[in-house]
Each structure stands twice: as C-alpha cells, then as structure tokens.
Design an enzyme around this catalytic site. Structure first.
Site, PDB file in Angstrom:
ATOM      1  NE  ARG A 211      -2.637  -1.221   3.472  1.00 50.22           N
ATOM      2  CZ  ARG A 211      -2.918  -2.430   3.959  1.00 50.22           C
ATOM      3  NH1 ARG A 211      -3.710  -3.246   3.301  1.00 50.22           N
ATOM      4  NH2 ARG A 211      -2.409  -2.830   5.114  1.00 50.22           N
ATOM      5  CG  PHE A 227     -10.687  -8.224  -5.535  1.00 50.13           C
ATOM      6  CD1 PHE A 227     -11.717  -9.158  -5.450  1.00 50.13           C
ATOM      7  CD2 PHE A 227     -10.006  -8.087  -6.736  1.00 50.13           C
ATOM      8  CE1 PHE A 227     -12.040  -9.959  -6.548  1.00 50.13           C
ATOM      9  CE2 PHE A 227     -10.329  -8.865  -7.840  1.00 50.13           C
ATOM     10  CZ  PHE A 227     -11.338  -9.803  -7.748  1.00 50.13           C
ATOM     11  CG  ASP A 249     -14.860  -5.864  -1.240  1.00 47.94           C
ATOM     12  OD1 ASP A 249     -13.617  -5.898  -1.143  1.00 47.94           O
ATOM     13  OD2 ASP A 249     -15.610  -6.722  -0.726  1.00 47.94           O
ATOM     14  CB  ALA A 279     -14.134  -7.889  -8.996  1.00 46.29           C
ATOM     15  CG  ASP A 299      -5.128  -7.579  -2.346  1.00 46.89           C
ATOM     16  OD1 ASP A 299      -4.631  -8.711  -2.483  1.00 46.89           O
ATOM     17  OD2 ASP A 299      -5.161  -6.975  -1.250  1.00 46.89           O
ATOM     18  CB  CYS A 339      -3.157 -13.808  -0.930  1.00 50.56           C
ATOM     19  SG  CYS A 339      -4.924 -14.046  -1.047  1.00 50.56           S
TER      20      CYS A 339
HETATM   21  N1  SAH Z   1      -6.674  -4.863  -0.788  1.00 49.64           N
HETATM   22  C1  SAH Z   1      -7.361  -5.006   0.473  1.00 49.64           C
HETATM   23  C2  SAH Z   1      -7.582  -6.448   0.865  1.00 49.64           C
HETATM   24  C3  SAH Z   1      -8.406  -7.252  -0.113  1.00 49.64           C
HETATM   25  S1  SAH Z   1      -9.031  -8.750   0.524  1.00 49.64           S
HETATM   26  C4  SAH Z   1      -6.615  -4.217   1.539  1.00 49.64           C
HETATM   27  O1  SAH Z   1      -5.546  -3.642   1.246  1.00 49.64           O
HETATM   28  O2  SAH Z   1      -7.098  -4.154   2.670  1.00 49.64           O
HETATM   29  C5  SAH Z   1     -10.102  -9.300  -0.709  1.00 49.64           C
HETATM   30  C6  SAH Z   1     -11.438  -8.607  -0.810  1.00 49.64           C
HETATM   31  O3  SAH Z   1     -12.118  -9.142  -1.937  1.00 49.64           O
HETATM   32  C7  SAH Z   1     -12.375  -8.778   0.362  1.00 49.64           C
HETATM   33  O4  SAH Z   1     -12.763  -7.525   0.856  1.00 49.64           O
HETATM   34  C8  SAH Z   1     -13.630  -9.503  -0.222  1.00 49.64           C
HETATM   35  O5  SAH Z   1     -14.846  -9.016   0.310  1.00 49.64           O
HETATM   36  C9  SAH Z   1     -13.509  -9.142  -1.677  1.00 49.64           C
HETATM   37  N2  SAH Z   1     -14.114 -10.065  -2.646  1.00 49.64           N
HETATM   38  C10 SAH Z   1     -14.140 -11.417  -2.617  1.00 49.64           C
HETATM   39  N3  SAH Z   1     -14.672 -11.908  -3.752  1.00 49.64           N
HETATM   40  C11 SAH Z   1     -15.014 -10.841  -4.523  1.00 49.64           C
HETATM   41  C12 SAH Z   1     -15.589 -10.691  -5.814  1.00 49.64           C
HETATM   42  N4  SAH Z   1     -15.937 -11.743  -6.552  1.00 49.64           N
HETATM   43  N5  SAH Z   1     -15.768  -9.445  -6.290  1.00 49.64           N
HETATM   44  C13 SAH Z   1     -15.420  -8.362  -5.563  1.00 49.64           C
HETATM   45  N6  SAH Z   1     -14.863  -8.446  -4.340  1.00 49.64           N
HETATM   46  C14 SAH Z   1     -14.662  -9.667  -3.822  1.00 49.64           C
END
Ligand code: SAH
Length: 398
Positions: A211, A227, A249, A279, A299, A339
C-alpha cells in the site's frame, strides 16, 4: 512417555527443520497422547529429534515446537519464543500513533498455528492448530505481560480449525473488549479496523508495504481499487494526490468502512466511488462500456485452497487480469496480487503474461512484491510465503 516414531527414511524433513509431520510418515504412536499434547519425535531407530504438538484429526499429525532435544515445551518456552518475535517488531511499533503490526506469524516465528496482530491498544489472536489451542492460556498470559495492551481478543473462527477437530471461537480472552472500531496508523494514513467482525483478524496487514508503494504512481490519476476491502490502497492513493478512486468489493460493510476511512483521512469524499458487486461482472461491464483507468489494483481473495483447485484458480486470475489490462490506459500501472500459497510466483507471472497477451496489451514488470516484513518466512518453511504481486506498466504506444 508420549512419542511418535517415524517410519524408516521419513526423518529427512525433520532433519531439514521442516515443522510439519504428516500422518503417512508415522510408524507408531506411543503413550496415548491427547489432542494438542506435546510428544517426542523419534527417528525410526529411536533417536530423539524434536518435540511437537499432537493433532489426531489433522493430516499434519505433529507440528514441531522445538528441534532441540534439551528444550522442554513449557510456559518458559513460549515466553522465549514470544519475546523474540515481539522484539523483532519493535521498530514497527516505534512511530507516532497506534501501530498495526503482526507480532506472531505462526510457523515462521517458531510458533505453529499461533497468530497475533496488534491494533493500537489491542491484540487479536488466532489459535489455528491443536497444539496452539492447547497452550492458549500460557500464550495469552505471556502476551499480556510483554505488551501492556488493554485487551486480547480471539478470532479463532477460521475454517482451518475444523481440520484440526477444533470448534470456531471468538471473544475476549483478557483485559477489556475492544470497541467496534480501533484506529491504526500506517505511513501517513489512518485506518479503522473492525476487530470483531472484519476479515481474518480485522485488517490485511500483509499488504502494508505494498500500500505504501502506491504513492509513487498515484498523483493526478484515476484509480480502480478492485477487491478493495476497507479501502487501504485507495486511501493511500488519494492521500498521495490521486484525482479519483473507485472501490469495488462484494462486501457492503467493507465499502462503508472504506468511506469512513476516507473521512478520517481528510480526503474529499466526492473523489471516492464505491461499487458493490462481483468484480468479474463489474469489470466486464466496464470493458464493454469502454471505461478506463490510469492505475488498477487487483487484490483478490485466495482462489486456491487446495492443489485440486489450482487449475480453476488460475483461470480466475487470468480472467480478472485480462479485464484489468483491457481497462488500463496506455502507460497505466497495474498492481496485481495472488495470496494463494499454492500459486508459485513463476506460475502467477505466466498467468499475468497470458492475460496481457490476450488483452492485446504489452506490459513490463517494474517491481516484484511480497508480504510485509512482519510476515516473515522461515527458510525451512517455504510454505510461509503466500503473497506475491507485480507492479506492471502498460506500454504507452498502444
Ligand atoms: N486490498 C485489500 C484487501 C483485499 S481482501 C486491503 O488492502 O485491505 C479481498 C477482498 O475481496 C475482500 O474484501 C472480499 O470481500 C472481496 N471479494 C471477494 N470476492 C469478490 C468478488 N468476486 N468481487 C469483488 N470483491 C470480492
């Protein structure tokens, strides 16, 4: 004496100090150990190699606490290990304001199954294996002594507990219960963390350093934070002069908290767009509509939980990266992550390369990214490396 005897020829991984012993490597279990109890690990000819925690329900039957046959597993043992892990993070806790830091990173800190994150005045802990659960009392007592915090909250509600035959648990273990939102500082940003209801222990601390890198690319840009969770990358970008950030998200709660995070960072709320949805579908729609961004962060959550899911996960990564390359303006920047521990950096790079090719986009990797330094990987435990990412720059002459 409680012990497990290894099969002939199965000592190798223990001698290389790998902390897991799989059920198939064990010839005999002696002394009827109970779930989580400490057992001696004996070579096939009887030599004492290590001591570890017994987990009868897991494929990983023993997780090793110590490779030193002279070392007993006791409260003093945990005091030593916890102290060492906490000391190594001192510099991360020395800045102004409340820190958000991973203090204990399980196997890689010599403490299999134990996670402890610090958010300001609170510790959030996870006990994810039978041995970790068995020593919970000693670990919490030691952490309270070492850290002088207001409280310790347990988030042992992760699915992996089921593989160990343990129930999911959450609640206050010591001190007072945390308030609904706890504030932490990260670089020049501040974030509200929902310890009790957030993902994992509340925040993705593993992305802290990444970040921090968005600032270099953010000024004057339109950014897609895909995400987004509670908005981390987007807030960092807005603070560094991004013109507009769009968070995507599936979680309405995460998007709400992202808006609150924008507020407490003093960024103009009109520069933040929040889109609740899948997404894959949202990006496809925007591709068809010809929408474009200067900076994109991808992410996604862990797509591969097991080897058998890797092929499907790979298609997921390919699809989402392809869409991102389609939405990226010439000369634009893509931060893309995986991840999934089962996805190697080499395979991930191939997938991102295939995605760019199919999108008709030429791009370069300008930096390789990994999890933050408070999420170390023990050299003898390569499984500890799970987060990988690339900063890619799209060619500007498309
Ligand atoms: N980049 C963030 C962490 C991301 S974690 C940070 O820096 O804090 C992954 C995220 O993806 C979660 O919030 C989850 O709710 C979301 N997510 C999971 N599947 C998804 C999808 N199909 N479309 C959009 N968001 C999704």
């Amino acid at each position: 004496m409680k012990a497990i005897l290894l099969k002939r020829g199965r000592e190798k991984s223990v001698l290389r100090r790998h902390p897991w012993i799989f059920s198939g490597a064990i010839a005999k279990i002696e002394g009827h150990p109970k779930q989580g109890e400490t057992v001696d690990v004996l070579a096939s000819e009887g030599a004492l190699l290590a001591r570890g925690a017994y987990s009868p329900h897991s494929q990983i039957t023993v997780r090793i606490w110590t490779f030193d046959p002279r070392e007993d597993v006791s409260s003093e043992f945990f005091d030593g290990r916890l102290r060492q892990a906490v000391e190594a993070r001192r510099s991360l806790m020395s800045g102004d304001g409340p820190a958000g830091v991973r203090l204990i990173n399980a196997e890689s800190d010599g403490l299999p199954g134990i996670i402890a994150d610090r958010y300001g005045d609170f510790l959030v802990v996870q006990f994810l294996s039978a041995g970790a659960d068995y020593w919970k009392g000693a670990v919490v007592e030691t952490l309270m002594r070492l850290m002088s915090v207001s409280g310790v909250y347990e988030r042992s509600d992760a699915g992996v507990r089921e593989k160990e035959g343990l129930p999911k648990l959450a609640g206050t273990l010591a001190g007072r219960e945390p308030q609904d939102l706890v504030e932490i500082r990260e670089g020049s940003c501040r974030f509200l963390v929902d310890i009790k209801r957030g993902h994992k222990t509340g925040f993705y601390l593993d992305q802290r350093e990444n970040r921090g890198m968005i600032a270099e690319f953010a000024r004057g840009t339109e950014m897609l934070n895909c995400f987004s969770y509670t908005g981390g990358f987007g807030i960092a970008a807005l603070r560094a002069g991004a013109e507009k950030v769009t968070n995507v998200d599936t979680s309405a709660g995460a998007l709400d908290l992202a808006r609150r995070n924008a507020e407490i960072n003093g960024v103009d709320a009109s520069n933040l767009e929040s889109v609740e949805g899948d997404a894959f579908a949202v990006l496809r729609r925007w591709r068809d509509a010809g929408r474009a961004f200067d900076v994109i962060v991808l992410d996604p959550p862990k797509f591969a939980e097991s080897q058998s899911q890797l092929a499907r996960a790979s298609r997921g990564y390919k699809d989402i990266n392809l869409l991102a390359f389609k939405l990226l303006r010439p000369g634009g920047i893509l931060f893309t992550f995986s991840c999934s521990g089962l996805m190697s950096p080499e395979l991930f790079q191939k997938i991102v390369a295939d995605a760019a090719l199919d999108a008709g986009c030429e791009a370069q990797i300008i930096r390789r990214l990994a999890q933050a330094s408070d999420h170390p990987t023990l050299l003898s435990f390569p499984e500890g490396s799970y987060l990988k990412g690339f900063i890619c720059r799209a060619a500007s002459n498309l």
